[in-house]
Scaffold this motif. Structure first.
Motif, PDB file in Angstrom:
ATOM      1  N   THR A   1       1.067  -1.305  -0.077  1.00  0.00           N
ATOM      2  CA  THR A   1       0.032  -0.018  -0.531  1.00  0.00           C
ATOM      3  C   THR A   1       1.292   1.467   0.052  1.00  0.00           C
ATOM      4  OG1 THR A   1      -1.588  -1.520   1.081  1.00  0.00           O
ATOM      5  CG2 THR A   1      -2.138   0.976   1.140  1.00  0.00           C
ATOM      6  N   THR A   2       2.039   1.381   1.118  1.00  0.00           N
ATOM      7  CA  THR A   2       2.574   1.799   0.953  1.00  0.00           C
ATOM      8  C   THR A   2       4.074   1.577   0.899  1.00  0.00           C
ATOM      9  OG1 THR A   2       3.117   2.579   2.972  1.00  0.00           O
ATOM     10  CG2 THR A   2       0.873   3.904   1.640  1.00  0.00           C
ATOM     11  N   VAL A   3       5.295   2.509   0.287  1.00  0.00           N
ATOM     12  CA  VAL A   3       7.039   2.158   0.773  1.00  0.00           C
ATOM     13  C   VAL A   3       7.340   2.411   1.166  1.00  0.00           C
ATOM     14  CG1 VAL A   3       9.036   2.072  -0.988  1.00  0.00           C
ATOM     15  CG2 VAL A   3       6.932   1.849  -1.834  1.00  0.00           C
TER      16      VAL A   3
ATOM     17  N   PHE B   1      11.060  -0.314  -1.587  1.00  0.00           N
ATOM     18  CA  PHE B   1      10.914   0.512  -2.615  1.00  0.00           C
ATOM     19  C   PHE B   1       9.890  -0.225  -4.288  1.00  0.00           C
ATOM     20  CE2 PHE B   1      11.424  -4.422  -3.343  1.00  0.00           C
ATOM     21  CZ  PHE B   1      11.002  -4.858  -4.619  1.00  0.00           C
ATOM     22  N   ARG B   2       9.906   0.540  -5.104  1.00  0.00           N
ATOM     23  CA  ARG B   2       8.817   0.244  -5.992  1.00  0.00           C
ATOM     24  C   ARG B   2       8.793   0.406  -7.650  1.00  0.00           C
ATOM     25  NH1 ARG B   2       3.174   0.162  -4.978  1.00  0.00           N
ATOM     26  NH2 ARG B   2       3.352   1.144  -3.285  1.00  0.00           N
TER      27      ARG B   2
ATOM     28  N   ILE C   1      10.220  -5.204  -0.401  1.00  0.00           N
ATOM     29  CA  ILE C   1      10.862  -4.696   0.935  1.00  0.00           C
ATOM     30  C   ILE C   1      12.836  -5.333   0.743  1.00  0.00           C
ATOM     31  CG2 ILE C   1      11.746  -5.030   3.076  1.00  0.00           C
ATOM     32  CD1 ILE C   1       8.611  -5.198   3.753  1.00  0.00           C
ATOM     33  N   VAL C   2      13.676  -4.715   1.141  1.00  0.00           N
ATOM     34  CA  VAL C   2      15.385  -5.099   0.874  1.00  0.00           C
ATOM     35  C   VAL C   2      15.375  -5.673   2.294  1.00  0.00           C
ATOM     36  CG1 VAL C   2      16.988  -4.213   0.429  1.00  0.00           C
ATOM     37  CG2 VAL C   2      15.249  -4.274  -1.359  1.00  0.00           C
ATOM     38  N   VAL C   3      16.038  -6.299   2.783  1.00  0.00           N
ATOM     39  CA  VAL C   3      16.976  -6.353   4.134  1.00  0.00           C
ATOM     40  C   VAL C   3      18.487  -7.005   3.978  1.00  0.00           C
ATOM     41  CG1 VAL C   3      16.682  -7.701   6.034  1.00  0.00           C
ATOM     42  CG2 VAL C   3      14.447  -7.706   5.152  1.00  0.00           C
ATOM     43  N   ALA C   4      19.105  -5.935   4.261  1.00  0.00           N
ATOM     44  CA  ALA C   4      20.381  -6.460   5.124  1.00  0.00           C
ATOM     45  C   ALA C   4      21.501  -6.003   6.072  1.00  0.00           C
ATOM     46  CB  ALA C   4      21.344  -5.305   4.092  1.00  0.00           C
ATOM     47  N   ALA C   5      21.693  -6.731   6.733  1.00  0.00           N
ATOM     48  CA  ALA C   5      23.060  -7.097   7.732  1.00  0.00           C
ATOM     49  C   ALA C   5      23.698  -6.694   8.082  1.00  0.00           C
ATOM     50  CB  ALA C   5      22.491  -7.752   9.453  1.00  0.00           C
TER      51      ALA C   5
END
Length: 205
Positions: free
Chosen positions: A161-163, A177-178, A185-189
């Motif tokens: 619905t929202t980024v 992101f869109r 969704i991007v995830v990094a650790a």
């Protein structure tokens, strides 16, 4: 003693008494100045405390926006949790780890192979992918790796619905992101800047 002499003596006595009475005007002025300085200092201190409180609240809201009741709260939290459990801790999952196995899955989510090839900086490859449920919605979970660092890209079948804005949650960098009809969704650790670079490339494709 005459009346005149008596009056002169009284006048001399009065003058002597007044002459011995110290002038307190300077002391009074100094005390008043000190009071004004103290009131100013306390007022300035209160203002700085208020400013600091606003700054802390602003910073807190910027970092922890994902728990503030936004629609994507559960999605972002679940994405970070899945990345930590399934990628960093390598919990057993049914991954597809070959190109022939992954390609049909990617096509279901309108992710082209050319997109994958240009997604990240040189040295990163699509290591594995699988379908999962993220926040109750069908989601494609792709893991990119350079051999030492991993990054998760989640693509929602129904879109977002929202980024989500960039944030740090549970020690991981996360951002939304869109691109056209695709969003996720991007995830990094443990790899500062990698999440932002991935989002930049995803939105530029």
């Amino acid at each position: 003693m005459s009346i005149h002499e008596h009056m002169q003596q009284d006048e001399q006595l009065r003058q002597a008494l007044f002459a011995e009475t110290p002038d307190a005007s300077g002391v009074v002025a100094a005390v008043r100045a000190r009071i004004r300085q103290e009131e100013y200092r306390k007022g300035l201190q209160r203002r700085w405390i208020a400013i600091a409180a606003v700054a802390v609240l602003t910073l807190g809201s910027a970092i922890t926006w994902a728990v503030s009741g936004r629609p994507e709260t559960k999605v972002v939290t679940a994405a970070v949790r899945d990345h930590r459990a399934e990628v960093l801790q390598n919990s057993p999952r049914r991954w597809k780890a070959t190109i022939p196995a992954m390609q049909p899955l990617l096509e279901q989510y309108r992710v082209g192979w050319s997109d994958v090839q240009t997604l990240l900086p040189a040295g990163y490859v699509l290591a594995k992918a699988k379908e999962c449920r993220l926040g109750g919605e069908r989601t494609l979970h792709m893991v990119f790796s350079d051999g030492t660092r991993d990054l998760s890209v989640f693509v929602r079948a129904e879109g977002l619905t929202t980024v989500p804005r960039p944030a740090i949650l549970d020690g991981a960098e996360v951002a939304g992101f869109r691109r056209g009809s695709i969003s996720g969704i991007v995830v990094a650790a443990g790899a500062p800047g990698l999440c932002a670079e991935a989002v930049r490339r995803l939105t530029a494709l």
